[in-house]
Motif scaffolding. Structure first.
Motif, PDB file in Angstrom:
ATOM      1  N   MET A   1       0.847  -1.183   0.000  1.00  0.00           N
ATOM      2  CA  MET A   1       0.000   0.000   0.000  1.00  0.00           C
ATOM      3  C   MET A   1       0.894   1.248   0.000  1.00  0.00           C
ATOM      4  O   MET A   1       2.067   1.172   0.376  1.00  0.00           O
ATOM      5  N   PRO A   2       0.351   2.400  -0.396  1.00  0.00           N
ATOM      6  CA  PRO A   2       1.162   3.627  -0.394  1.00  0.00           C
ATOM      7  C   PRO A   2       1.626   3.981   1.007  1.00  0.00           C
ATOM      8  O   PRO A   2       1.026   3.556   1.999  1.00  0.00           O
ATOM      9  N   LEU A   3       2.699   4.763   1.084  1.00  0.00           N
ATOM     10  CA  LEU A   3       3.171   5.225   2.385  1.00  0.00           C
ATOM     11  C   LEU A   3       2.068   5.965   3.127  1.00  0.00           C
ATOM     12  O   LEU A   3       1.323   6.753   2.538  1.00  0.00           O
ATOM     13  N   ALA A   4       1.975   5.716   4.420  1.00  0.00           N
ATOM     14  CA  ALA A   4       0.996   6.410   5.256  1.00  0.00           C
ATOM     15  C   ALA A   4       1.601   7.721   5.749  1.00  0.00           C
ATOM     16  O   ALA A   4       2.797   7.777   6.041  1.00  0.00           O
ATOM     17  N   PRO A   5       0.811   8.781   5.854  1.00  0.00           N
ATOM     18  CA  PRO A   5       1.326  10.030   6.434  1.00  0.00           C
ATOM     19  C   PRO A   5       1.548   9.874   7.945  1.00  0.00           C
ATOM     20  O   PRO A   5       0.637   9.452   8.663  1.00  0.00           O
ATOM     21  N   THR A   6       2.735  10.192   8.416  1.00  0.00           N
ATOM     22  CA  THR A   6       3.039  10.083   9.841  1.00  0.00           C
ATOM     23  C   THR A   6       2.046  10.880  10.675  1.00  0.00           C
ATOM     24  O   THR A   6       1.559  10.405  11.711  1.00  0.00           O
ATOM     25  N   GLY A   7       1.756  12.093  10.221  1.00  0.00           N
ATOM     26  CA  GLY A   7       0.856  12.957  10.975  1.00  0.00           C
ATOM     27  C   GLY A   7      -0.505  12.331  11.200  1.00  0.00           C
ATOM     28  O   GLY A   7      -1.089  12.462  12.287  1.00  0.00           O
ATOM     29  N   GLU A   8      -1.012  11.630  10.199  1.00  0.00           N
ATOM     30  CA  GLU A   8      -2.325  10.985  10.345  1.00  0.00           C
ATOM     31  C   GLU A   8      -2.268   9.863  11.377  1.00  0.00           C
ATOM     32  O   GLU A   8      -3.178   9.726  12.202  1.00  0.00           O
ATOM     33  N   LEU A   9      -1.202   9.057  11.338  1.00  0.00           N
ATOM     34  CA  LEU A   9      -1.084   7.958  12.294  1.00  0.00           C
ATOM     35  C   LEU A   9      -0.993   8.487  13.720  1.00  0.00           C
ATOM     36  O   LEU A   9      -1.643   7.969  14.635  1.00  0.00           O
ATOM     37  N   VAL A  10      -0.176   9.519  13.919  1.00  0.00           N
ATOM     38  CA  VAL A  10       0.032  10.050  15.272  1.00  0.00           C
ATOM     39  C   VAL A  10      -1.205  10.795  15.760  1.00  0.00           C
ATOM     40  O   VAL A  10      -1.619  10.634  16.920  1.00  0.00           O
TER      41      VAL A  10
END
Length: 286
Positions: free
Chosen positions: A1-10
């Motif tokens: 899958m595409p890279l996840a945004p760090t900001g969204e995960l945190v």
């Protein structure tokens, strides 16, 4: 899958009073182990490449970054890519082009006014590139002529009022706080200041990050997540797992020369540690 945004995960973790685990990687085996461990735990994860790791790789960011991106895109769980403890502006400006979704800009070694101004400039640039940015604030220097105390030196603590002003003045998206953990600990004996964490959480509106988590006992980690930590950084624990497994293998097989044999054992040990740590963080009360 595409890279996840760090900001969204945190941000998602912070809203749920949970934490996302972020693991520092040095080799391809680290990358593969972190993803394997996260897949085993069925959890999103953050891969972190530090400025020290880039220095180890002859100062070249792209080889390790491209390996991380390629591995993350094949992962069965969301994986974010974070450039960690960046002090070099030249390295900072390579982040977006190398596939990173976030950076941790480290100017905590500077006197407070310089830290704030330098971090403000880094945050402005990062946001212009669509990057989420983390910073850190430890003990403010200058009192009685003393220099700043590194945020991870024993005894360093983040002042809540100064932290609130720092976040407002810099515009950073997350703040790593000094509450008793120390980088590169090989024993899990750190004692966190949970009262201070509670006060920091009460005055800050951005997610809080715990660095130096390898030296923090499980119970302390669980309490820290319950107290407001939304991103937990781990590095040394993986190296301990890898080195211990390789030492044991070579002691049992002194004739071994095929690096795949012992590196594979080290990779498996790191994957188990990744899954274990994610499991610990999941036990924190919501």
């Amino acid at each position: 899958m595409p890279l996840a945004p760090t900001g969204e995960l945190v941000t998602r973790a912070a809203a749920a009073r949970a934490a996302v685990a972020a693991f520092n990687v040095i080799t391809l085996e680290h990358i593969e182990a972190v993803i394997a461990g996260a897949e085993s735990a069925r959890s999103p994860v953050v891969l972190q490449v530090s400025e020290n790791a880039v220095r180890y790789r002859y100062g070249r960011l792209l080889p390790l970054a491209r390996a991380a991106v390629a591995a993350a895109e094949k992962a069965a769980v969301p994986v974010a890519l974070h450039l960690d403890h960046v002090q070099s502006d030249e390295l900072l400006r390579q982040a977006a082009g190398a596939g990173f979704g976030s950076v941790m800009y480290d100017a905590a070694r500077l006197p407070y006014a310089e830290n704030l101004a330098t971090t403000r400039a880094a945050a402005d640039w990062a946001h212009s590139q669509g990057l989420w940015i983390e910073a850190e604030l430890g003990q403010v220097g200058g009192k009685d002529g003393h220099p700043p105390l590194d945020a991870h030196a024993p005894g360093a603590r983040t002042d809540p009022g100064r932290a609130r002003d720092f976040v407002t003045g810099t515009g950073v998206d997350a703040l790593a706080v000094a509450i008793g953990s120390v980088h590169a600990m090989t024993t899990r004996t750190a004692v966190l200041d949970h009262g201070l964490l509670k006060r920091l959480s009460a005055v800050l509106t951005v997610p809080l990050v715990l660095h130096g988590s390898s030296g923090v006992p499980d119970g302390q980690l669980v309490a820290a997540v319950g107290g407001g930590i939304a991103k937990v950084n781990v590095g040394t624990a993986l190296n301990i797992a890898m080195t211990g497994a390789i030492r044991a293998f070579l002691a049992a097989h002194p004739e071994a020369v095929d690096s795949r044999k012992y590196l594979g054992v080290g990779r498996e040990a790191m994957a188990h540690e990744v899954a274990r740590i994610i499991g610990v963080l999941r036990t924190a009360p919501a």
